[in-house]
Design a protein around this motif. Structure first.
Motif, PDB file in Angstrom:
ATOM      1  N   ARG A  75       0.846  -1.190   0.000  1.00  0.00           N
ATOM      2  CA  ARG A  75       0.000   0.000   0.000  1.00  0.00           C
ATOM      3  C   ARG A  75       0.886   1.247   0.000  1.00  0.00           C
ATOM      4  N   LEU A  76       0.521   2.186  -0.839  1.00  0.00           N
ATOM      5  CA  LEU A  76       1.231   3.459  -0.910  1.00  0.00           C
ATOM      6  C   LEU A  76       0.287   4.539  -0.408  1.00  0.00           C
ATOM      7  N   GLY A  77       0.739   5.258   0.604  1.00  0.00           N
ATOM      8  CA  GLY A  77      -0.076   6.342   1.147  1.00  0.00           C
ATOM      9  C   GLY A  77       0.580   7.679   0.872  1.00  0.00           C
ATOM     10  N   LYS A  78      -0.224   8.640   0.450  1.00  0.00           N
ATOM     11  CA  LYS A  78       0.318   9.974   0.183  1.00  0.00           C
ATOM     12  C   LYS A  78      -0.525  10.997   0.924  1.00  0.00           C
ATOM     13  N   ARG A  80      -0.254  15.457   1.957  1.00  0.00           N
ATOM     14  CA  ARG A  80       0.373  16.684   1.477  1.00  0.00           C
ATOM     15  C   ARG A  80       1.819  16.801   1.930  1.00  0.00           C
ATOM     16  N   ASP A  81       2.090  16.361   3.144  1.00  0.00           N
ATOM     17  CA  ASP A  81       3.416  16.578   3.710  1.00  0.00           C
ATOM     18  C   ASP A  81       4.320  15.348   3.702  1.00  0.00           C
ATOM     19  N   ARG A  82       3.802  14.172   3.359  1.00  0.00           N
ATOM     20  CA  ARG A  82       4.655  12.980   3.380  1.00  0.00           C
ATOM     21  C   ARG A  82       4.040  11.861   2.546  1.00  0.00           C
ATOM     22  N   ALA A  83       4.889  10.882   2.262  1.00  0.00           N
ATOM     23  CA  ALA A  83       4.448   9.669   1.573  1.00  0.00           C
ATOM     24  C   ALA A  83       4.917   8.482   2.394  1.00  0.00           C
ATOM     25  N   SER A  84       4.183   7.398   2.349  1.00  0.00           N
ATOM     26  CA  SER A  84       4.577   6.208   3.100  1.00  0.00           C
ATOM     27  C   SER A  84       4.267   4.964   2.283  1.00  0.00           C
ATOM     28  N   VAL A  85       5.049   3.934   2.541  1.00  0.00           N
ATOM     29  CA  VAL A  85       4.842   2.641   1.908  1.00  0.00           C
ATOM     30  C   VAL A  85       4.699   1.623   3.022  1.00  0.00           C
TER      31      VAL A  85
END
Length: 130
Positions: A75-78, A80-85
């Protein structure tokens, strides 16, 4: 991915990661020991080049092992201030445990057996400095 290929990939990726982390740590410990115990008149330790090579390849193997780990539920989460996998490891047979156990043993074996002759050969051919 087939079950046998998944097992092999888990085993090899964990072995590469554990070997890389162990060899980098071993290079750091040996350079600390060698740097304080065996000073050369010109300064520095006599095995600086080979230990640097061991640390660099160790970090490369650790990164390669982490990149090769089979994953599921990726899962890729985005925001405004960060992105996470986020992902879950795909290791139902727990083959990574065997690889993590084999990595440090492999690092010690490589440093002890082919390491010194390889370091001398590389130094003799000017590929690494003393």
């Amino acid at each position: 991915m087939t079950d046998g290929l998944n097992r092999l990939r888990n085993l090899l990726s964990a072995t590469a990661w554990a070997y890389g982390a162990s060899s980098a740590a071993l290079a750091l410990l040996l350079s600390l020991w060698w740097g304080t115990a065996h000073h050369r008149p010109g300064g520095g330790s006599s095995l600086g080049g080979p230990l640097d090579l061991l640390a660099i390849t160790g970090f490369a193997f650790a990164a390669l092992g982490l990149a090769a780990v089979p994953r599921r539920n990726f899962r890729l989460g985005k925001r405004r201030d960060r992105a996470s996998v986020v992902s879950d490891p795909d290791d139902p047979h727990r083959m990574a445990r065997w690889g993590i156990a084999a990595g440090p043993a492999l690092a010690l074996l490589i440093v002890a057996v082919p390491g010194p002759p390889l370091a001398h050969w590389l130094q003799a051919h000017g590929m690494i400095s003393r």
